[in-house]
Design an enzyme around this catalytic site. Sequence first.
Site, PDB file in Angstrom:
ATOM      1  N   PRO A   1      26.850  33.433 -23.173  1.00 12.11           N
ATOM      2  CG  PRO A   1      27.446  33.709 -20.936  1.00 12.11           C
ATOM      3  CD  PRO A   1      26.541  32.904 -21.834  1.00 12.11           C
ATOM      4  CB  CYS A   2      29.990  35.418 -27.313  1.00 11.93           C
ATOM      5  SG  CYS A   2      30.204  37.201 -27.045  1.00 11.93           S
TER       6      CYS A   2
END
Length: 571
Positions: A77-78
């Site tokens: 996840p960014c």
Amino acid sequence: MKWNEFLRAVDLYAGIGGWSLGLRLAGIEVVASYEWWQPAIDTHNGNHGGSVGPVDIRKLSLDDLPCDIDLVVGSPPCTEFSYANRGGSGDLAEGMKDLVKFFEVVAHLKPRFWAMENVPRVADVLEAGFANRKHPLYRFRHLGARIEVVDFSEFGAPQARRRCIATNIPFEAIRALESKLKPKTLGDVISALAAEETIVDPVWGVSLPAAKLTEMETEVPLGPEELRMNRDAKVYHSVYNNMAFPDLLDAPSRTVTATCTRVSRESIVLADPKVAGSFRRLTVRERGCLQGFPITYQFYGRSFAEKAKMIGNAIPPTFTYLLSLAAKGVTLEEFEGLDAVGLTLSLPEKLAPITPPDQEGRTYPLSRGFRAALPNLRFKSGMRFDLSNDTSRPSAAWRVRFFFGSSKDIREVDLDGSTIEDLHGNVLIGGALRCAAADMQSMERDLRATTPQALQSIWARKSEGRGPFALVDELGELAATVHTLIEEAIGDDEKVAIEVENYILAIAAAASVDKPLVSASKLRKYSSWVLAGMIVGDWFNTLDWHQLDKQLFKSRARSPQEALQVFPVPA
């Protein structure tokens, strides 16, 4: 390694299958995929025939991983690392947990190859982590990471999407294959999907009868209000660089984002070729195609927004396919392009559910917020005059506000009538004010036909009438009139021009309290425009129309006499 060599892969943070699709098209067996978000899992399973279940990857036991893995890939996840998240103020320690977990899996499985994708900012995070003994990533420095920020439009996707790729696969091998790809544009996608009989995928070459193409439900065109807000956000944004409006068709699209509404700077907006002057956003299929997914791919979301989110979070399978070929040692001479493998694609048995696209809002709560910069008074880098509302009071409050500084250090000058008081005694500028009085009185008469609360009601779509954007434009036009009068008053007198500059700097310095003055050069450059905006803002904010008490305004810690010392009355 040979083209037909058998490789086994694990896909971490698998999403809707952007990694898995590229791997499988390259003939790599995806032994296990791990994902936590159920709509993405449904899409992954629906297209790949798997039975992936939701897994909290942070809690995944290393002992439960499969053995004999040749390749580990994933897109942690960014959100916490993205500059789009709270201006880049995400919880980096929280995001670091997923990076650490990814590398723990790689270190445990000891595959020949691994690759990770994330937002560009992560490139700096990784480089700093591998070099700092106290950093949580330092213990993974032995994995031989090669870190680059790439643009996926160079690897087959019709979208300018910059992302960090960290891998031990030689980048030269990946880039060697891209030379056989023809760049694709937004226009290529839009025109290909609009064909009437047979749809030919502009990226993968696979074809479908037009009747079988899913996810092409279009939204209603943007309404006048939405059109204005989108155009202003893109073309006249006060902080960020300008964007084209509508989006250009002869280049790769801008980045397809996971979150965007009908009114959004990030939304890609098209001019409808069928209806002159009409504009719309992308369909789900257009978004998917720009992200590099073939027209056969199905998105099993429960709503338009859910499908947009899953596509915007994905990695283009065009890139993952090339990376997979590079891992297998495929050379440029052996690579036959995307069409060769794309022609093997077909629709899955179950098609995605039809999800109605978003509609224009019909009504909003009376607390609906408004903010728009005034035309002629937008100076970029955060410096602007705008009209905004405050609905925290029993009666809506509308104010013109002046901001200056930088995107990370915005300061405000209260427009409380002090500037007009300062300048009434000034022979030159005071005369300009008197010349503008007729325009101000005319606008004030128009305002008397309504009230601040009535304007708020119109903005909330509870009633009809001339909304706040009309007021924004009138204030901008009035500022242009006042500016012309100020310029005529100054004429060629350089001394007076300098005095005007110094006056603006003095006000900005007073508003900065104990901080050093910022944006001095820009304040000087636009001093006559800033003065015009301050006059208009002062006038508007102190009208009886507002029915507000004087405590709405903060003191600027300066008196008119002090200001006049900076901008003296000419002898």
